[in-house]
Design an enzyme around this catalytic site. Sequence first.
Site, short mmCIF file in Angstrom:
data_model
loop_
_atom_site.label_atom_id
_atom_site.label_comp_id
_atom_site.label_asym_id
_atom_site.label_seq_id
_atom_site.Cartn_x
_atom_site.Cartn_y
_atom_site.Cartn_z
N ASN A 28 36.57 29.28 22.95
CA ASN A 28 35.78 29.31 23.90
C ASN A 28 34.69 28.01 24.09
O ASN A 28 34.11 28.04 24.81
CB ASN A 28 35.01 30.62 24.05
CG ASN A 28 35.71 31.83 24.14
OD1 ASN A 28 36.69 31.94 24.68
ND2 ASN A 28 35.40 32.91 23.38
N THR A 29 34.98 27.13 23.08
CA THR A 29 34.23 26.02 22.93
C THR A 29 35.27 24.78 23.15
O THR A 29 36.18 24.72 22.43
CB THR A 29 33.35 25.82 22.07
OG1 THR A 29 32.39 26.72 21.70
CG2 THR A 29 32.60 24.38 21.85
N LYS A 87 36.01 29.83 8.71
CA LYS A 87 36.79 30.68 9.52
C LYS A 87 37.78 29.93 10.56
O LYS A 87 37.64 29.08 11.06
CB LYS A 87 35.68 31.46 10.26
CG LYS A 87 36.22 32.74 11.03
CD LYS A 87 35.09 33.43 11.82
CE LYS A 87 35.73 34.73 12.11
NZ LYS A 87 34.63 35.70 13.01
#
Length: 340
Positions: A183-184, A215
């Site tokens: 989402n970025t 992650k």
Amino acid sequence: MYRLLFRVFLSRLDPESAHHLAVPVIRLLGVRPFSWMVRALTAPHAALRTRALGLDFPSSFGIAAGFDKDVKMVRGLAALGFGHVEVGTVTAVPQEGNPRPRLFRLVADRALINRMGFNNAGAAAAADRLRALRRRAPRIVIGANIGKSRVVDVENATADYVTSARLVAPHADYLAVNVSSPNTPGLRGLQAVETLAPLLRAVQGAAGSTPLLVKIAPDLPDEEIVGIAELAVREGLAGIIATNTTISREGLTTPPEKVEAIGAGGLSGAPLRERSLAVLRVIRAAVPDEFCVISVGGVTTADDVRERRAAGADLVQGYSAFIYEGPFWGRSLNRGLRRG
């Protein structure tokens, strides 16, 4: 009781609004005398204690990043029986995230789609809250998840991550570098080994003695996952968190037209179970026994946790099932693990 509440009331609310309603309730549960009463019902049995990252965890099961973005519910979540709480994702620059609506339930799939966009009050505010928590609740194990600020270009991402690391690492038990949210813009490109290596090296220096993990996304090919795992070992990281949300929409029960109407975002919850487990096995086969692997994605039951542990996870996290199972989900899992 919770399932009835969810069906007749919470499921009719916008998911993000429902989450905001839960925040003050969970915060209250972390304050005495309420925390004492809740812990009497939810505290993990001593037999569930787990050693990882040089730390003692009350239980191997914790709450994943994304649930408590701004370090407001840590004590309440710990009181509810979670063995650790990973806060964030926080960014160096405070940001509002993407426009609403940006969180969607797929009830038939026990899943969520989110495109939150790292909405948070910034790393400095998170550091202040973490510092206060260390005084009030020093025994809670807290991880801090950091990401790239949207206003920062990808080529300047390293300095941005370093700023966050310097602020929050001194007050966290471990630090997680998030390079895998969908989402970025441009963020997932940072997972390329040639880009990731200098970033992790710089953040490692800023984190000091705080264990550092990275992650990763579930959508990477297995050979790239192995490459990242080998890189993490070479660079002296403490571990890997696998996995973040997926951009895949395969195998869903929810009608395709509804999924398409929701649009972009990361899918989490039960549909991610098989891929997350497969990624765990790929990583575990590529890293030394002492290297920590935290498994997250599609975890709902105590059997899921046992399966992840048997596949080599040192710790296990969940988030989406909280929405469907309710506040005593952590207690239920811990009791199931104890019986098993």
